[in-house]
Motif scaffolding. Sequence first.
Motif, PDB file in Angstrom:
ATOM      1  N   ARG A   9       0.906  -1.246  -0.133  1.00 42.43           N
ATOM      2  CA  ARG A   9      -0.123   0.040   0.003  1.00 42.43           C
ATOM      3  C   ARG A   9       0.916   1.380  -0.054  1.00 42.43           C
ATOM      4  N   ASN A  10       2.080   1.155   0.699  1.00 38.61           N
ATOM      5  CA  ASN A  10       2.797   2.494   0.920  1.00 38.61           C
ATOM      6  C   ASN A  10       3.690   2.717  -0.319  1.00 38.61           C
ATOM      7  N   ALA A  11       3.865   1.745  -1.112  1.00 34.71           N
ATOM      8  CA  ALA A  11       4.688   1.466  -2.192  1.00 34.71           C
ATOM      9  C   ALA A  11       3.938   1.913  -3.331  1.00 34.71           C
ATOM     10  N   GLY A  12       2.682   1.813  -3.211  1.00 32.23           N
ATOM     11  CA  GLY A  12       1.695   2.261  -4.317  1.00 32.23           C
ATOM     12  C   GLY A  12       1.382   0.983  -5.317  1.00 32.23           C
ATOM     13  N   ILE A  13       1.787  -0.168  -4.768  1.00 29.32           N
ATOM     14  CA  ILE A  13       1.899  -1.468  -5.757  1.00 29.32           C
ATOM     15  C   ILE A  13       0.072  -1.727  -5.757  1.00 29.32           C
ATOM     16  N   GLY A  14      -0.206  -1.922  -6.782  1.00 31.97           N
ATOM     17  CA  GLY A  14      -1.841  -2.024  -7.133  1.00 31.97           C
ATOM     18  C   GLY A  14      -2.568  -1.121  -7.530  1.00 31.97           C
ATOM     19  N   ARG A  15      -1.816   0.145  -7.618  1.00 30.06           N
ATOM     20  CA  ARG A  15      -2.674   1.306  -7.990  1.00 30.06           C
ATOM     21  C   ARG A  15      -2.051   1.631  -9.479  1.00 30.06           C
ATOM     22  N   GLU A  16      -2.921   2.110 -10.225  1.00 24.76           N
ATOM     23  CA  GLU A  16      -2.601   2.401 -11.565  1.00 24.76           C
ATOM     24  C   GLU A  16      -1.810   3.965 -11.415  1.00 24.76           C
ATOM     25  N   ALA A  17      -0.901   3.786 -12.242  1.00 26.95           N
ATOM     26  CA  ALA A  17       0.113   5.055 -12.136  1.00 26.95           C
ATOM     27  C   ALA A  17       0.653   5.197 -13.537  1.00 26.95           C
ATOM     28  N   ALA A  18       0.722   6.370 -14.106  1.00 23.57           N
ATOM     29  CA  ALA A  18       1.197   6.662 -15.357  1.00 23.57           C
ATOM     30  C   ALA A  18       2.734   6.090 -15.405  1.00 23.57           C
ATOM     31  N   PRO A  19       3.062   5.936 -16.594  1.00 24.07           N
ATOM     32  CA  PRO A  19       4.449   5.044 -16.720  1.00 24.07           C
ATOM     33  C   PRO A  19       5.424   6.063 -16.248  1.00 24.07           C
ATOM     34  N   ARG A  20       6.699   5.623 -15.636  1.00 25.01           N
ATOM     35  CA  ARG A  20       7.732   6.348 -15.342  1.00 25.01           C
ATOM     36  C   ARG A  20       8.706   6.139 -16.316  1.00 25.01           C
ATOM     37  N   CYS A  21       9.628   7.016 -16.618  1.00 27.14           N
ATOM     38  CA  CYS A  21      10.930   7.014 -17.370  1.00 27.14           C
ATOM     39  C   CYS A  21      11.983   7.494 -16.809  1.00 27.14           C
ATOM     40  N   LEU A  22      13.038   6.805 -17.054  1.00 25.86           N
ATOM     41  CA  LEU A  22      14.415   7.451 -16.556  1.00 25.86           C
ATOM     42  C   LEU A  22      15.008   8.118 -17.663  1.00 25.86           C
ATOM     43  N   THR A  23      15.391   9.321 -17.297  1.00 22.92           N
ATOM     44  CA  THR A  23      15.991  10.286 -18.221  1.00 22.92           C
ATOM     45  C   THR A  23      17.362  10.593 -17.648  1.00 22.92           C
ATOM     46  N   SER A  24      18.190  10.158 -18.621  1.00 21.27           N
ATOM     47  CA  SER A  24      19.831  10.642 -18.278  1.00 21.27           C
ATOM     48  C   SER A  24      19.950  11.826 -18.009  1.00 21.27           C
ATOM     49  N   LEU A  25      20.818  12.142 -17.064  1.00 26.64           N
ATOM     50  CA  LEU A  25      21.168  13.596 -16.776  1.00 26.64           C
ATOM     51  C   LEU A  25      22.653  13.932 -17.179  1.00 26.64           C
ATOM     52  N   SER A  26      23.065  14.954 -17.855  1.00 28.31           N
ATOM     53  CA  SER A  26      24.174  15.519 -18.429  1.00 28.31           C
ATOM     54  C   SER A  26      25.085  15.683 -17.124  1.00 28.31           C
ATOM     55  N   ARG A  27      26.407  15.671 -17.149  1.00 25.54           N
ATOM     56  CA  ARG A  27      27.240  15.866 -16.136  1.00 25.54           C
ATOM     57  C   ARG A  27      27.110  17.340 -15.389  1.00 25.54           C
ATOM     58  N   THR A  28      26.689  18.296 -16.181  1.00 20.85           N
ATOM     59  CA  THR A  28      26.644  19.604 -15.469  1.00 20.85           C
ATOM     60  C   THR A  28      25.224  19.542 -14.693  1.00 20.85           C
ATOM     61  N   GLU A  29      24.303  19.050 -15.396  1.00 25.46           N
ATOM     62  CA  GLU A  29      22.919  18.892 -14.524  1.00 25.46           C
ATOM     63  C   GLU A  29      22.927  18.070 -13.493  1.00 25.46           C
ATOM     64  N   ALA A  30      23.712  17.153 -13.360  1.00 27.28           N
ATOM     65  CA  ALA A  30      23.838  16.020 -12.310  1.00 27.28           C
ATOM     66  C   ALA A  30      24.515  16.575 -11.153  1.00 27.28           C
ATOM     67  N   LEU A  31      25.565  17.353 -11.475  1.00 26.04           N
ATOM     68  CA  LEU A  31      26.368  18.205 -10.360  1.00 26.04           C
ATOM     69  C   LEU A  31      25.532  19.399  -9.795  1.00 26.04           C
ATOM     70  N   ARG A  32      24.715  19.888 -10.581  1.00 23.55           N
ATOM     71  CA  ARG A  32      23.838  21.026 -10.344  1.00 23.55           C
ATOM     72  C   ARG A  32      22.827  20.243  -9.192  1.00 23.55           C
ATOM     73  N   LEU A  33      22.114  19.376  -9.554  1.00 25.99           N
ATOM     74  CA  LEU A  33      21.175  18.787  -8.489  1.00 25.99           C
ATOM     75  C   LEU A  33      21.792  18.304  -7.315  1.00 25.99           C
ATOM     76  N   LEU A  34      23.033  17.610  -7.327  1.00 27.00           N
ATOM     77  CA  LEU A  34      23.808  17.328  -6.205  1.00 27.00           C
ATOM     78  C   LEU A  34      24.043  18.317  -5.322  1.00 27.00           C
ATOM     79  N   GLY A  35      24.365  19.614  -5.800  1.00 28.91           N
ATOM     80  CA  GLY A  35      24.494  20.646  -4.956  1.00 28.91           C
ATOM     81  C   GLY A  35      23.119  21.130  -4.125  1.00 28.91           C
ATOM     82  N   THR A  36      21.890  20.656  -4.643  1.00 28.56           N
ATOM     83  CA  THR A  36      20.749  20.973  -3.911  1.00 28.56           C
ATOM     84  C   THR A  36      20.109  20.353  -2.652  1.00 28.56           C
TER      85      THR A  36
END
Length: 181
Positions: A9-36
């Motif tokens: 229930r807590n993980a949302g298993i059994g609930r319909e959810a929109a498909p999720r996608c993994l989008t790769s990050l550039s080095r610059t964007e990854a380091l920017r996010l790490l700083g947040t």
Amino acid sequence: MRTMGEYARNAGIGREAAPRCLTSLSRTEALRLLGTVPLGRIVFTHRALPAVRPVNHCLDGDDVIVGIHDGAALVSLTAPAGGPGLVVAYEADAIDPDTRLGWSVVVTGYARPVTDPGLLDRYRTVLRPWVTGGMDHALSLRPGLVTGFRLTVGPPTASPGVSAPVTAGTPGEAVGARPSR
């Protein structure tokens, strides 16, 4: 202890959810996010075995600075004299467990103890330890490899110069696996 039903229930298993996608990050964007975010996990070798510790961090340019205190297993990390440092990995993320959206970044590179007293004092003013006691030491991780992804809703997209993303499946399904027909 949580039951499997509570976990589902807590993980949302059994609930319909929109498909999720993994989008790769550039080095610059990854380091920017790490700083947040202030907290991540450092992966290192301790007594010939992999070890993972939650630690606080900040960025100094592209270098990841990790605060450590006396008594921590990380204090015993020593690099061979004249060498580039010890290979470690560092991971941080911000993923919402309800929406299953967010990002994750992994930095792999060489870590060396910070020995300059001026730099150590500067890092002490920025880093806030999560455990009792002050920050007695710091490691500087020079990124060699920076990877990251963003979990999004909808069709996958890639940042310029980044490999194509993969679709994240439902719980229990391998990431990038094709759905059965």
